[in-house]
Design an enzyme around this catalytic site. Structure first.
Site, mmCIF file in Angstrom:
data_model
loop_
_atom_site.group_PDB
_atom_site.id
_atom_site.type_symbol
_atom_site.label_atom_id
_atom_site.label_comp_id
_atom_site.label_asym_id
_atom_site.label_seq_id
_atom_site.Cartn_x
_atom_site.Cartn_y
_atom_site.Cartn_z
ATOM 1 N N ARG A 1 39.737 25.137 38.415
ATOM 2 C CA ARG A 1 39.410 24.347 39.583
ATOM 3 C C ARG A 1 38.866 23.061 39.097
ATOM 4 O O ARG A 1 39.377 21.836 39.618
ATOM 5 C CB ARG A 1 38.639 25.036 40.596
ATOM 6 C CG ARG A 1 38.973 24.880 42.102
ATOM 7 C CD ARG A 1 38.073 25.640 42.975
ATOM 8 N NE ARG A 1 38.125 27.037 42.622
ATOM 9 C CZ ARG A 1 38.863 27.760 43.273
ATOM 10 N NH1 ARG A 1 39.777 27.267 44.410
ATOM 11 N NH2 ARG A 1 39.060 29.047 43.223
ATOM 12 N N GLU B 1 47.246 46.477 37.464
ATOM 13 C CA GLU B 1 46.355 47.467 37.286
ATOM 14 C C GLU B 1 44.804 47.157 37.929
ATOM 15 O O GLU B 1 44.269 47.856 38.537
ATOM 16 C CB GLU B 1 45.994 47.892 35.766
ATOM 17 C CG GLU B 1 45.136 49.223 35.603
ATOM 18 C CD GLU B 1 45.635 50.276 36.302
ATOM 19 O OE1 GLU B 1 46.492 51.023 35.961
ATOM 20 O OE2 GLU B 1 45.002 50.625 37.366
ATOM 21 N N ILE C 1 39.468 51.602 37.025
ATOM 22 C CA ILE C 1 40.252 52.850 36.860
ATOM 23 C C ILE C 1 41.832 52.640 36.933
ATOM 24 O O ILE C 1 42.193 51.774 37.752
ATOM 25 C CB ILE C 1 40.009 53.906 38.327
ATOM 26 C CG1 ILE C 1 38.301 53.934 38.640
ATOM 27 C CG2 ILE C 1 40.807 54.937 38.309
ATOM 28 C CD1 ILE C 1 38.124 54.405 39.818
ATOM 29 N N GLU D 1 31.520 41.658 49.626
ATOM 30 C CA GLU D 1 32.490 40.459 49.666
ATOM 31 C C GLU D 1 31.636 39.314 50.307
ATOM 32 O O GLU D 1 30.846 39.729 51.013
ATOM 33 C CB GLU D 1 33.916 41.072 50.427
ATOM 34 C CG GLU D 1 34.462 42.004 50.254
ATOM 35 C CD GLU D 1 35.735 41.650 49.103
ATOM 36 O OE1 GLU D 1 36.232 40.359 49.097
ATOM 37 O OE2 GLU D 1 36.360 42.510 48.439
ATOM 38 N N ASP E 1 38.448 46.386 53.269
ATOM 39 C CA ASP E 1 38.829 46.273 52.053
ATOM 40 C C ASP E 1 39.471 47.581 51.303
ATOM 41 O O ASP E 1 40.317 47.661 50.768
ATOM 42 C CB ASP E 1 37.624 45.934 51.076
ATOM 43 C CG ASP E 1 37.741 46.224 49.643
ATOM 44 O OD1 ASP E 1 38.205 45.012 49.105
ATOM 45 O OD2 ASP E 1 37.409 47.053 49.117
ATOM 46 N N LYS F 1 43.568 48.578 49.867
ATOM 47 C CA LYS F 1 43.581 49.236 48.760
ATOM 48 C C LYS F 1 44.543 50.684 49.007
ATOM 49 O O LYS F 1 45.432 50.869 48.286
ATOM 50 C CB LYS F 1 42.190 49.775 47.770
ATOM 51 C CG LYS F 1 41.593 48.436 47.367
ATOM 52 C CD LYS F 1 40.121 48.887 47.036
ATOM 53 C CE LYS F 1 39.370 47.868 46.643
ATOM 54 N NZ LYS F 1 37.945 47.926 46.385
#
Lengths: 469, 469
Positions: free
Chosen positions: A77, A170, A177, A231, A242, A246
């Site tokens: 940025r 991933e 994980i 967050e 959140d 996922k």
């Protein structure tokens, strides 16, 4: 040592026999001088971690991939901002993503800027320009995975598997994980019955602090924020949103369905109290915020995010602090659990590096998700044992009314628990049900909440695999 | 929806730019009519499971791999024996492995016969004949992995990565846990500090039965044998030797070293008693048979198989029954734990199917193990906190003598524990040390065992991550 008596002739013969069958056709050899050139969009925590790992392990990765992996450009940025990592040799900085996206010299674009606006343009344009893409962007994947897959299909149309453009993500779910890779590689011959995961580090840290260390909700949240687990808007964590993002991605991988996030029932941890942990202890377990998806008997798929009771004998119960875990129940493998770090610079960067290495090695995700088109549909209804806590003011007839209302909706009661009362004002008791539907539970709860002896809203949650049944 | 405005021209331009850089050169396209033909050597429990999965998931796997995967031939010991699975359509049975090894029609040989004699010939000859090999044979891999790798290197000499012959053995360690794949794919950018695993299902089943259900050692072993968890010779299980074979393989993958199995210190579970579980409980944890390998401060690698104390807060402590688990501590990922089924028809067959699918997809294991040639050497010496239990006949001077002997060898005592005595004949106490070397512990134990008040042999074991420090 007859095994080593391999003559050149026998090798050639073997190779010819093999090629003749045309299974893995000969291709131009990659020479060892080839390089895989990487452009990183985002020079922050994760981008820096990727640079550090690629530099540190350069020799090793070159040996592993028969390619050097070189970071050629990083888009940031602010060009003048000091960085907390060393810019790799031969790498330029730019503040224009197009410098990377349009460069003939870049093979792999790594998107670690976050967000769903510019990041989306970066990913789509990179793929259009024939560049492999690696991303750690959970929000983008949750929002756009199906759209990205469609785009990828067009980009790869007519290409052989070997030439196809790869899209790897991933790091987007549970940071360190390897759950995406595992769902893509370890279950093609299997059928997934259930996924249950502790997939939000902030809330797991908070619940651990509340349960083990006796912190208040507010103190636990403050500590989580201080340590960088929350967050920017902690509602995303404590409200379960959140985790829901996922879970949506995991459901895509496990069942090939694309569920509207807002359709997934979601309850956060805000209503959990120390009283619930007391009851959980007396039941022999604890409470974790889980994302759960499961195949129902009719082939449909249900899912929810909610605090859940889990028994102490369950592997998930000892997953503490900001650690994440995903448990997969399936026909072949029975139960498999992955526990690890769900966030942080090096766990996340490590997953991005694995994605880059897979591309450098030429590994092919022919399909980015489980393509079983078995017509699976998402449904909000699921069956479970439930835990229901009611605050009450004592009077005659409570047990009868609870029994009547439960009976009315076919909710069978397994047991009623009441810990010794600590204060007259905080009286509560708990109903544990047999396996019933969440739809019927909702009706029971709504009707109970309308009774005059019930104080404030009821709290209820699923019980994952009750160990008393 | 500008993302979909991908014209043919832009795709061609992108594709040209990409090819021009020569990163992933064009190869002959695999047509969708290609088939991957599989020959299975061994028609038993695992071989049957592979057939069942491949048949059941045929359509799905064809879509995933753009190849049909067909079992063309199965080599069995006795052609007339009834099978508990359906022979796939178009598959022939043979009792001569050479029918498979020499067939031009077979691309992938799956060795699931077990043993290290004929199986070794099968694997080496299949590779020599240019066939990919998948095996579930732990004993063979433990014995011959380095030799197989050498052979593979010769077979693949001069071949491009895409044309190289693949050798996959996911099922050889911990059946259904994808630990081999993970060590190969998830840690190339990472440095592994420690591997600690519950890698023998029989002993974990026994210890769970002894601890949780109060079974005697003999009853637990009988139950494990009845359920098929024990090897034909249970000494391999209870003596720790099966775990040691697996640890050897894991050390090869994690550290690139080839350790002589007999050099790895190995203690089985035979000396464990109910008393030890009582002490473990009072310490707040339990006892599991672990295989542990770790990087020492000087870069050397130590390893051992032994019962170990682990805290109840540790994820490994709740891994019960025949379930296996492997925990990896590393620089980037910190701690990652995989829990799953270590054996059984479908978990093992599932891993074999994953290996076959990876080959069908063209995934390349350029290196079958961590090739970091950092000169790591195996050493038998390691540092740990230790638990030492001594049976004694009471007399004056015990504490002083323990103190003197420990001091003599630099073994610092953390605490001495003595549970209320249950019987005069079974008096015992426990010394918990600070972190010391196993070498010094050995000397302490030998000297203590020579004292007249010590009854029988002492029992000692490492403490994994003491939670009191």
């Amino acid at each position: 040592m007859k095994y080593f008596a391999v003559t050149l002739a026998s090798l050639l013969a073997a190779s010819e026999a093999f090629t003749a069958h045309n299974f893995k056709p000969a291709s131009l050899s990659k020479t060892s001088l080839d390089a895989v050139n990487v452009g990183i969009v985002g020079g922050g925590v994760v981008g820096g971690g990727i640079c550090e790992i690629l530099t540190k392990k350069s020799d090793y990765l070159t040996a592993l991939c028969s390619d050097t992996i070189e970071v050629k450009s990083i888009c940031v940025r602010d060009l003048d901002k000091p960085r907390d990592f060393e810019i790799p040799e031969g790498c330029s900085l730019t503040d224009k993503a197009d410098d990377i996206l349009n460069s003939d010299d870049i093979d792999v674009v790594v998107e670690v800027m976050g967000g769903t606006t510019i990041a989306k343009d970066v990913v789509f344009n990179a793929l259009s320009n024939g560049k492999h893409v690696v991303t750690a962007n959970k929000a983008l994947i949750a929002d756009c995975l199906a759209e990205i897959e469609d785009h990828l299909k067009k980009v790869n149309d007519g290409k052989s598997a070997e030439d196809s453009i790869q899209f790897n993500y991933e790091a987007a779910v549970c940071g360190g994980i390897p759950i995406i890779n595992s769902l893509q590689s370890d279950f093609p011959g299997d059928d997934i019955d259930m996924i249950a995961g502790i997939i939000n580090g902030c809330t797991n840290f908070m619940l651990t602090a509340m349960d083990r260390d006796g912190l208040s909700y507010e103190a636990a949240l403050a500590e989580a924020s201080k340590l960088g687990y929350a967050e920017a808007d902690p509602t995303l964590d404590v409200g379960g949103f959140d985790a829901r993002s996922k879970l949506k991605i995991l459901m895509r991988l496990a069942y090939g369905i694309d569920v509207e996030e807002s359709n997934i029932p979601c309850r956060g941890i805000q209503e959990l109290t120390a009283t619930d942990y007391d009851y959980a202890k007396s039941l022999g377990g604890t409470i974790k915020l889980l994302g759960v998806a499961q195949r129902e008997e009719d082939g449909k798929v249900s899912g929810f995010v909610s605090p859940c009771y889990i028994a102490a004998t369950d592997s998930l119960s000892s997953v503490n602090d900001a650690t994440n875990a995903v448990e997969i129940s399936s026909s072949n493998l029975q139960r498999t659990t992955y526990i690890g770090q769900g966030a942080g610079r090096y766990p996340t960067a490590n997953s991005c590096v694995n994605d880059i290495v897979a591309i450098a090695k030429g590994d092919v995700n022919v399909s980015p998700f489980n393509p079983a088109d078995d017509g699976a549909k998402f449904v909000q209804q699921y069956d479970s044992v439930f835990y229901l806590r009611l605050k009450y003011s004592d009077q005659v007839g409570i047990t009868r009314q609870c029994g009547e209302i439960c009976e009315k909706y076919g909710v069978s009661i397994h047991s009623i628990l009441q810990n010794p009362r600590s204060s007259k004002k905080d009286d509560s008791f708990v109903i544990v049900t047999e396996e019933v539907s969440n739809t019927n539970m909702k009706k029971v709860v709504a009707e109970l909440e309308g009774l005059d002896w019930v104080q404030g809203p009821a709290f209820w949650m699923p019980v994952l695999r009750p160990d008393w049944m």
